[in-house]
Scaffold this motif. Structure first.
Motif, PDB file in Angstrom:
ATOM      1  N   LEU A 174      43.636  23.368  37.182  1.00  0.00           N
ATOM      2  CA  LEU A 174      44.947  23.527  36.539  1.00  0.00           C
ATOM      3  C   LEU A 174      45.477  24.936  36.792  1.00  0.00           C
ATOM      4  O   LEU A 174      44.712  25.878  37.027  1.00  0.00           O
ATOM      5  N   LEU A 175      46.781  25.074  36.732  1.00  0.00           N
ATOM      6  CA  LEU A 175      47.422  26.381  36.873  1.00  0.00           C
ATOM      7  C   LEU A 175      47.142  27.226  35.629  1.00  0.00           C
ATOM      8  O   LEU A 175      47.209  26.727  34.500  1.00  0.00           O
ATOM      9  N   HIS A 176      46.827  28.492  35.840  1.00  0.00           N
ATOM     10  CA  HIS A 176      46.631  29.385  34.697  1.00  0.00           C
ATOM     11  C   HIS A 176      47.955  29.472  33.937  1.00  0.00           C
ATOM     12  O   HIS A 176      49.009  29.718  34.527  1.00  0.00           O
ATOM     13  N   PRO A 177      47.921  29.260  32.617  1.00  0.00           N
ATOM     14  CA  PRO A 177      49.179  29.234  31.855  1.00  0.00           C
ATOM     15  C   PRO A 177      49.955  30.545  31.910  1.00  0.00           C
ATOM     16  O   PRO A 177      51.184  30.547  31.736  1.00  0.00           O
ATOM     17  N   SER A 178      49.275  31.665  32.169  1.00  0.00           N
ATOM     18  CA  SER A 178      49.971  32.966  32.231  1.00  0.00           C
ATOM     19  C   SER A 178      50.294  33.373  33.663  1.00  0.00           C
ATOM     20  O   SER A 178      50.772  34.491  33.903  1.00  0.00           O
ATOM     21  N   SER A 179      50.054  32.500  34.620  1.00  0.00           N
ATOM     22  CA  SER A 179      50.335  32.822  36.020  1.00  0.00           C
ATOM     23  C   SER A 179      51.840  32.940  36.255  1.00  0.00           C
ATOM     24  O   SER A 179      52.634  32.188  35.678  1.00  0.00           O
ATOM     25  N   ALA A 198      64.228  20.527  29.616  1.00  0.00           N
ATOM     26  CA  ALA A 198      63.340  21.448  30.315  1.00  0.00           C
ATOM     27  C   ALA A 198      61.902  21.297  29.826  1.00  0.00           C
ATOM     28  O   ALA A 198      61.642  20.979  28.663  1.00  0.00           O
ATOM     29  N   VAL A 199      60.968  21.515  30.748  1.00  0.00           N
ATOM     30  CA  VAL A 199      59.543  21.458  30.438  1.00  0.00           C
ATOM     31  C   VAL A 199      58.979  22.868  30.430  1.00  0.00           C
ATOM     32  O   VAL A 199      59.227  23.648  31.344  1.00  0.00           O
ATOM     33  N   ASN A 200      58.237  23.199  29.400  1.00  0.00           N
ATOM     34  CA  ASN A 200      57.591  24.500  29.322  1.00  0.00           C
ATOM     35  C   ASN A 200      56.211  24.366  29.971  1.00  0.00           C
ATOM     36  O   ASN A 200      55.307  23.734  29.428  1.00  0.00           O
ATOM     37  N   VAL A 201      56.084  24.955  31.178  1.00  0.00           N
ATOM     38  CA  VAL A 201      54.853  24.775  31.938  1.00  0.00           C
ATOM     39  C   VAL A 201      53.660  25.362  31.200  1.00  0.00           C
ATOM     40  O   VAL A 201      52.600  24.727  31.111  1.00  0.00           O
ATOM     41  N   ARG A 202      53.838  26.575  30.655  1.00  0.00           N
ATOM     42  CA  ARG A 202      52.718  27.215  29.968  1.00  0.00           C
ATOM     43  C   ARG A 202      52.238  26.359  28.799  1.00  0.00           C
ATOM     44  O   ARG A 202      51.031  26.111  28.650  1.00  0.00           O
ATOM     45  N   ARG A 230      38.678  24.423  35.962  1.00  0.00           N
ATOM     46  CA  ARG A 230      38.964  25.761  36.468  1.00  0.00           C
ATOM     47  C   ARG A 230      40.475  25.990  36.503  1.00  0.00           C
ATOM     48  O   ARG A 230      41.250  25.051  36.730  1.00  0.00           O
ATOM     49  N   LEU A 231      40.849  27.237  36.280  1.00  0.00           N
ATOM     50  CA  LEU A 231      42.250  27.644  36.354  1.00  0.00           C
ATOM     51  C   LEU A 231      42.450  28.482  37.603  1.00  0.00           C
ATOM     52  O   LEU A 231      41.630  29.326  37.937  1.00  0.00           O
ATOM     53  N   TYR A 232      43.544  28.242  38.297  1.00  0.00           N
ATOM     54  CA  TYR A 232      43.854  29.007  39.504  1.00  0.00           C
ATOM     55  C   TYR A 232      45.169  29.757  39.309  1.00  0.00           C
ATOM     56  O   TYR A 232      46.049  29.341  38.549  1.00  0.00           O
ATOM     57  N   TRP A 285      39.498  25.555  44.486  1.00  0.00           N
ATOM     58  CA  TRP A 285      38.304  25.595  43.633  1.00  0.00           C
ATOM     59  C   TRP A 285      37.568  26.921  43.796  1.00  0.00           C
ATOM     60  O   TRP A 285      37.032  27.466  42.832  1.00  0.00           O
ATOM     61  N   SER A 286      37.568  27.445  44.996  1.00  0.00           N
ATOM     62  CA  SER A 286      36.856  28.707  45.247  1.00  0.00           C
ATOM     63  C   SER A 286      37.538  29.893  44.565  1.00  0.00           C
ATOM     64  O   SER A 286      36.859  30.862  44.199  1.00  0.00           O
ATOM     65  N   ILE A 287      38.860  29.831  44.393  1.00  0.00           N
ATOM     66  CA  ILE A 287      39.561  30.949  43.743  1.00  0.00           C
ATOM     67  C   ILE A 287      39.762  30.704  42.245  1.00  0.00           C
ATOM     68  O   ILE A 287      40.212  31.607  41.529  1.00  0.00           O
ATOM     69  N   GLY A 288      39.433  29.521  41.785  1.00  0.00           N
ATOM     70  CA  GLY A 288      39.614  29.205  40.372  1.00  0.00           C
ATOM     71  C   GLY A 288      38.543  29.847  39.501  1.00  0.00           C
ATOM     72  O   GLY A 288      37.465  30.228  39.955  1.00  0.00           O
ATOM     73  N   LYS A 289      38.865  29.953  38.224  1.00  0.00           N
ATOM     74  CA  LYS A 289      37.943  30.527  37.229  1.00  0.00           C
ATOM     75  C   LYS A 289      37.596  29.464  36.200  1.00  0.00           C
ATOM     76  O   LYS A 289      38.463  28.732  35.722  1.00  0.00           O
ATOM     77  N   ASP A 290      36.298  29.416  35.863  1.00  0.00           N
ATOM     78  CA  ASP A 290      35.825  28.392  34.927  1.00  0.00           C
ATOM     79  C   ASP A 290      36.379  28.600  33.525  1.00  0.00           C
ATOM     80  O   ASP A 290      36.554  29.733  33.054  1.00  0.00           O
ATOM     81  N   VAL A 291      36.627  27.473  32.852  1.00  0.00           N
ATOM     82  CA  VAL A 291      37.074  27.479  31.462  1.00  0.00           C
ATOM     83  C   VAL A 291      35.984  26.852  30.604  1.00  0.00           C
ATOM     84  O   VAL A 291      35.493  25.764  30.915  1.00  0.00           O
ATOM     85  N   ASP A 292      35.610  27.539  29.537  1.00  0.00           N
ATOM     86  CA  ASP A 292      34.648  27.002  28.577  1.00  0.00           C
ATOM     87  C   ASP A 292      35.420  26.145  27.582  1.00  0.00           C
ATOM     88  O   ASP A 292      36.168  26.667  26.738  1.00  0.00           O
ATOM     89  N   LEU A 293      35.247  24.835  27.674  1.00  0.00           N
ATOM     90  CA  LEU A 293      36.028  23.922  26.839  1.00  0.00           C
ATOM     91  C   LEU A 293      35.600  23.954  25.376  1.00  0.00           C
ATOM     92  O   LEU A 293      36.324  23.447  24.509  1.00  0.00           O
ATOM     93  N   LEU A 294      34.453  24.537  25.079  1.00  0.00           N
ATOM     94  CA  LEU A 294      34.042  24.654  23.687  1.00  0.00           C
ATOM     95  C   LEU A 294      34.924  25.646  22.934  1.00  0.00           C
ATOM     96  O   LEU A 294      35.094  25.549  21.706  1.00  0.00           O
ATOM     97  N   ASP A 295      35.506  26.606  23.671  1.00  0.00           N
ATOM     98  CA  ASP A 295      36.456  27.564  23.083  1.00  0.00           C
ATOM     99  C   ASP A 295      37.430  27.960  24.193  1.00  0.00           C
ATOM    100  O   ASP A 295      37.382  29.059  24.731  1.00  0.00           O
ATOM    101  N   TRP A 296      38.281  27.039  24.551  1.00  0.00           N
ATOM    102  CA  TRP A 296      39.122  27.230  25.731  1.00  0.00           C
ATOM    103  C   TRP A 296      40.113  28.378  25.565  1.00  0.00           C
ATOM    104  O   TRP A 296      40.434  29.065  26.536  1.00  0.00           O
TER     105      TRP A 296
END
Length: 305
Positions: A174-179, A198-202, A230-232, A285-296
């Motif tokens: 997924l796209l990083h919400p602050s990107s 309008a759709v708010n992407v973030r 992962r967020l990219y 996937w290689s540039i993405g960063k893992d997200v811990d879904l237990l405390d996203w």
């Protein structure tokens, strides 16, 4: 020599037949004029009959060899017919055996892949029933590349089953919400529609992350390691939904969500189109960063852009 003997035999047979025919005529005339009674009173007819029967017997004896040869020819023809039929059956069996080794469907699929690069269908929008069918048959992995997943609520049940029951690995990009790309996508979606729509992407990305965290909490603890998010922070070129060897690929068009855009269905990761999509997935996937879904929320906040 054999031909000469056959000619002589034929001449003898013709003479015998001629004598038989002549004897019959002579006997008939002799009987008509009463000569038979004069020559042999009371016993002429039996003698003549015996003579004719003897002649017939001699003729049949002469023909026995030829009749025997006819039987031999018949046996030879019958044997030849059996031999030919056996060879035909053997040939048919060989042809069937060779055809059975050919996977006609596989050949057709390979030729289709070579000609169309793996594209097997084009859908006017995301076909949820088709993809959930692919996911229901998946045995390896599910991969989704999106800015966010607008139809996540429609796919959650199938994803839950894939993770818990089918032991499928699920990877979400997924796209990083602050990107900064989120702002650009906002502008692209607002460009040709009423601002009220309008759709708010973030906010949409964060809503999707919350939905994935809920899914993670609902599946058995032993299955959670198979769900990776992962967020990219990059400009994605395509949106991808992949279940094993099946892909649904679309573009990020202005004023339209990717799931509402034309979907290209690709069959085969080893096809021309499949390999290109796979490469894009590997890159992000290689540039993405893992997200811990237990405390996203905390996990997303800790990711530096």
């Amino acid at each position: 020599m054999r031909r000469r003997s056959a000619d002589v035999r034929r001449r003898v047979e013709q003479i015998a037949l001629g004598l038989m025919a002549a004897s019959g005529v002579v006997v008939l005339l002799a009987d008509l004029f009463g000569w038979l009674d004069a020559l042999a009173p009371g016993g002429a007819l039996p003698k003549v009959t015996l003579l004719i029967l003897s002649t017939v017997t001699v003729f049949l004896l002469l023909e026995l060899d030829r009749l025997k040869r006819l039987d031999e020819v018949h046996d030879d023809v019958k044997a030849l017919d059996t031999s030919v039929q056996t060879k035909i059956d053997t040939l048919n069996a060989n042809v069937e055996a060779h055809l059975s080794k050919l996977d006609i469907d596989a050949i057709a699929r390979r030729l289709k892949r070579q000609h169309y690069g793996g594209v097997v269908a084009v859908h006017s929008r995301f076909p949820e029933d088709v993809f959930t069918g692919f996911l229901g048959d998946a045995a390896d992995e599910l991969v989704i590349l999106q800015t966010w997943i607008p139809n996540l609520h429609h796919l959650k049940a199938a994803m839950h089953k894939a993770l818990a029951d089918q032991q499928v690995h699920v990877r979400i990009l997924l796209l990083h919400p602050s990107s900064p790309v989120a702002g650009l996508r906002d502008e692209a979606l607002r460009a040709v529609r009423d601002p009220a729509l309008a759709v708010n992407v973030r906010a949409s990305v964060e809503y999707c992350l919350a939905g994935l965290a809920q899914l993670n909490a609902e599946i058995p603890a032993g299955s959670r390691a198979r769900l990776q998010v992962r967020l990219y922070n990059s400009l994605p070129s395509i949106a991808v939904f992949k279940a094993d060897q099946h892909f649904l690929v679309s573009s990020f068009l202005h004023g339209q969500l990717a799931i509402d855009s034309t979907q290209i269905e690709i069959d085969g990761a080893d096809t021309v189109m499949g390999e290109e999509v796979q490469q894009e997935l590997r890159t992000l996937w290689s540039i993405g960063k893992d997200v811990d879904l237990l405390d996203w929320r905390t996990s997303v906040a800790s990711i530096s852009l």
